[in-house]
Design a protein around this motif. Structure first.
Motif, mmCIF file in Angstrom:
data_model
loop_
_atom_site.group_PDB
_atom_site.id
_atom_site.type_symbol
_atom_site.label_atom_id
_atom_site.label_comp_id
_atom_site.label_asym_id
_atom_site.label_seq_id
_atom_site.Cartn_x
_atom_site.Cartn_y
_atom_site.Cartn_z
ATOM 1 N N GLU A 134 -2.292 -14.675 4.967
ATOM 2 C CA GLU A 134 -2.097 -14.871 3.527
ATOM 3 C C GLU A 134 -1.734 -16.318 3.213
ATOM 4 N N ASP B 185 0.843 -1.193 0.000
ATOM 5 C CA ASP B 185 0.000 0.000 0.000
ATOM 6 C C ASP B 185 0.866 1.226 0.000
ATOM 7 N N ASP C 125 -3.921 -3.228 7.123
ATOM 8 C CA ASP C 125 -4.690 -3.273 5.878
ATOM 9 C C ASP C 125 -4.454 -4.596 5.172
ATOM 10 N N ARG C 126 -3.194 -5.010 5.224
ATOM 11 C CA ARG C 126 -2.839 -6.262 4.562
ATOM 12 C C ARG C 126 -3.504 -7.443 5.262
ATOM 13 N N ASN D 89 -6.313 -7.339 6.971
ATOM 14 C CA ASN D 89 -7.740 -7.296 6.642
ATOM 15 C C ASN D 89 -8.017 -7.806 5.235
ATOM 16 N N ALA D 90 -7.150 -7.408 4.307
ATOM 17 C CA ALA D 90 -7.324 -7.851 2.920
ATOM 18 C C ALA D 90 -7.208 -9.370 2.831
ATOM 19 N N ALA E 14 -10.218 -11.184 4.312
ATOM 20 C CA ALA E 14 -11.393 -11.132 3.453
ATOM 21 C C ALA E 14 -11.412 -12.309 2.485
#
Lengths: 91, 336, 371
Positions: C232, A69, C13-14, C16-17, C20
């Motif tokens: 991941e 990001d 963020d990673r 959460n991604a 998902a």
């Protein structure tokens, strides 16, 4: 566990050395890391240096993270970037 | 709650265990409306004027540490307890308990320190007492300081004035005193860069009070900023949120705390004041504080929110949240 | 500070991604008390995706010490003429006869030390006192004790002993996995233990059990990034062993430290709270060092371990129940009046829950047990 903190060596003397933690100077034992020199970064635990630190390695690893990001958020910025708060924590 | 049977060191820590001690053994026998307020000073209305009365005992080990000594503490601590109630200190009473065998040079240095700190604060020792106890009974020296002050008309600082929307402002970085003392006492292998912040804050506080209608103030001493904030939430019944990234900490202090596994929020301060002011007064408070040498690094560190839950919460650097508790009572270095 | 905060946000963020993309709810387990504490203190638990739970395993050396062994420490401290030197971590742990803290208030000589070498120095300075060091901790801490004992031997000290209770993490991990009672999709591995033992030690977890493992440091960023990576790996169905603390951890670890442990200690069977007796999971002094063994010098016999009634510490530290599910939690058992070590220890799961996380939703505790 356990608590270990990084510090930089400012002097060495046989099996001992003095490490600097932002101005605090601690005498530590270096028997567990062998040869050290002034300027080396070490991990300190219970009065001992338990590892010499390699920050070059760390830089490369975190570069992978940054690719994910590119948009850097700062702590003062807008509401929309605030992460979701888990309901479980509310009263 | 278990019954207190034997006094432990942690009972003197100003944290949860001290609360237990007072609640079980002291207040049931001595309690009265004035005492039960348990604020930093007792405010006494004589009809003609309002006085503040306080007492504090100083048992610090070692007697001398980077940034100060027991003498400096003995003046600062008591002056600050008066000042945070809005009182102008009128005089201090000093009780000395000296240990047989104490070097006279040590006593002289401490008295010198008392005099110097008193001059900084513009307050005099007006009476005192001296006793000597047998060798080994007082760790060298104990000091008790009582203080009396006058609260100007119209000034009232009390937790019942605090309401949702108010902000918390501190005059500078935390945890310096507690860490400086602990390092001096427990870590002979360290030459620490941490210096106690012990200082009389009455001039700073008086200056701000002239310009701002401060609602409530406390100094975060033994139980640290966490102790103060948790008490505030509990007293007011409101929700207090502290903003972790905004809380100033010197790097040398933070790193020394990290090494010992200590939480800076739970470490004692002796030159800090937290003021609760209306949001509209925040900017002015910061400006006025920063005019004083002891307030240069003043920051807004939290706010009072609307939920009536009496809980104190920390908004962490990562954007998360956790509930703060008053510390147990003894700061212990850990390795795990 | 600003950059670290933004990097932590990126790691979140990673995480959460990745979450998902998961099919089911997953549990990860960390086996390090410092990970337990830091994950709570950073507020990470309040930021976790709803379908990922971080469980605490047997990573707090004080919590995994059997009740009988704890009683031994306290008994020894109470004997006249003995000074017990200990890390701060042990001070408040309760046994049948109270705690070291209470023993101290009753007159026992209990000294907090930062390094075991401080205990050796104390012994050298006071030859008329017996000085015993409470040697607790996992592999991060064991080398320090080893060096202290070598030093004591070199100095020819006659008044220094160690009461050894060091443990090894890998046998506990194996026992957990073998038991089949714990449902985890991967492990967050302890950064500092790994500094000593090297990450290759954990290879069997991946190869024999097919579970992804990530070695992580202790900063907010490092824990979040480690969890993101684990998520991941599960999402992608690729169980791997990854080292996300490369500045300190290598494949083979600190050889010097391993050698010094070898020289002084040998593996012995040890009793773990919640896991029973695990073969080769503890360390005992080699015969050449038995003169420094407090158990030998003071003829100590370990009393039977009886857990306090109703205490579920054993299940908590093996991830089989959450603190909130223990009937004593928060009611009878609090940090001030702690029944079991999980609540006393500053790294204990129960204390961390109590201090940093008041209420757990029923959903969360359900998810933790059925995984």
């Amino acid at each position: 566990m356990c608590l270990a903190v990084p510090a930089q060596l400012v002097s060495t003397d046989g099996d001992e050395a003095v490490a600097d933690l932002h101005g605090n100077r601690v005498k530590i034992n270096t028997l567990l890391v062998g040869e050290v020199k002034i300027g080396d970064w070490v991990l300190i635990h219970a009065g001992f240096a338990i590892q010499k630190l390699d920050y070059q390695e760390a830089q490369e690893t975190w570069a992978i993270l940054r690719d994910v990001d590119k948009a850097a958020q700062t702590v003062e910025s807008d509401e929309s970037t605030k992460p979701r708060i888990d309901e479980g924590l509310t009263r | 709650m278990a019954k207190v049977r034997q006094i432990m060191l942690a009972h003197g820590g100003g944290g949860q265990l001290t609360d237990e001690l007072l609640g079980q053994l002291v207040l049931p026998r001595l309690g009265n409306p004035l005492l039960n307020e348990l604020l930093d000073s007792a405010v006494l209305d004589t009809g003609r004027e309002t006085l503040a009365l306080t007492i504090d005992s100083y048992v610090v080990q070692p007697l001398k540490f980077p940034g100060g000594d027991i003498g400096r503490l003995a003046v600062s601590g008591t002056v600050n307890d008066l000042a945070v109630c809005g009182a102008r200190p009128l005089g201090l009473a000093l009780g000395l308990i000296l240990c047989e065998g104490l070097e006279s040079g040590v006593l002289e240095e401490v008295m010198e320190s008392v005099a110097r700190t008193g001059a900084e604060a513009g307050v005099r020792i007006v009476t005192g007492d001296t006793k000597v106890v047998g060798r080994g009974q007082a760790d060298g020296m104990f000091i008790s300081t009582a203080g009396v002050g006058a609260v100007p008309d119209g000034r009232r600082l009390h937790p019942d004035r605090v309401s949702a929307g108010d902000v918390l402002i501190i005059n500078g970085p935390i945890a310096d005193h507690g860490l400086a003392v602990m390092l001096a006492r427990e870590m002979p292998q360290m030459a620490s860069a941490v210096r106690s912040d012990a200082a009389p804050l009455n001039r700073l506080i008086e200056h701000v009070l002239e310009k701002v209608d401060v609602k409530f103030m406390r100094d975060p001493t033994r139980a640290g900023l966490a102790g103060l904030a948790v008490d505030l939430a509990r007293r007011t019944g409101l929700h207090v949120a502290l903003d972790e990234p905004a809380i100033p900490v010197r790097p040398e202090t933070r790193h020394a705390a990290d090494m010992l596994g200590l939480d800076v929020l739970e470490v004692a301060n002796e030159g800090k004041v937290v003021m609760v002011v209306g949001e509209e007064d925040a900017e002015k408070t910061l400006r006025e504080m920063r005019l004083n040498e002891l307030g240069r690094e003043a920051r807004v560190i939290g706010r009072v929110e609307t939920e009536m839950d009496g809980i104190c919460e920390l908004r962490t650097a990562m954007g998360g949240r956790r509930i703060l508790q008053k510390p147990y009572g003894e700061q212990l270095p850990r390795i795990c | 500070m600003m950059q670290r905060i933004s990097e932590s946000r990126q790691a979140l963020d990673r995480l959460n991604a990745a979450a998902a993309g998961l099919r089911d709810h997953v549990n990860f387990m960390e086996v390090c008390g410092t990970h337990t504490v830091n994950a709570f203190r950073s507020g990470l638990h309040s930021l976790m995706p709803k379908n990922v739970t971080l469980l605490s395993g047997p990573g707090c050396p004080v919590c995994v010490t059997s009740q009988g062994e704890i009683d031994l420490f306290i008994e020894l401290a109470g004997r006249p003429g003995i000074t017990l030197c200990t890390y701060g971590d042990m001070l408040r742990v309760t046994g049948k006869a109270g705690s070291l803290e209470r023993a101290r208030s009753r007159g026992a000589e209990v000294r907090i030390v930062y390094s075991p070498l401080d205990a050796v120095a104390l012994a050298a300075q006071h030859p008329q006192r017996q000085v015993t060091f409470a040697a607790v901790g996992f592999e991060t801490t064991t080398p320090a004790t080893a060096i202290a004992l070598l030093e004591a031997k070199k100095l020819g000290l006659k008044n220094f002993t160690a009461l050894v209770s060091h443990k090894r993490i890998m046998p506990a991990l194996t026992a957990l996995l073998e038991s089949g009672t714990v449902n985890v999709a991967g492990f967050l591995l302890p950064g500092h233990v790994s500094v000593i033992i090297g990450y290759e030690t954990y290879r069997p977890v991946v190869e024999e059990y097919g579970l992804p493992c990530v070695v992580a440091g202790f900063e907010d960023l490092q824990i979040a990034a480690g969890l993101a990576r684990l998520t991941e790996l599960v999402r992608d169905g690729t169980p791997r062993l990854e080292n996300w603390y490369p500045q300190a951890v290598s494949a083979e670890g600190n050889r010097k430290a391993q050698e010094v442990i070898e020289r002084v200690f040998e593996p012995i069977d040890a009793r773990w709270r919640g896991l029973g007796v695990l073969p080769d999971s503890g360390l005992g002094l080699r015969r050449e060092f038995s003169e420094f063994d407090a158990r030998v010098r003071f003829e100590l016999t370990e009393p039977d371990s009886t857990e306090p009634a109703g205490c579920r510490c054993g299940e908590v530290i093996t991830g089989r129940c959450t603190p909130a599910e223990c009937g004593l939690f928060g009611k009878v058992c609090t940090p001030i009046n702690a029944i079991g070590p999980c609540m006393v220890s500053s790294e204990g799961t129960c204390q961390a829950w109590f201090r940093y996380r008041r209420q757990a939703t029923q959903r969360r505790s359900d998810a933790a047990t059925k995984g």
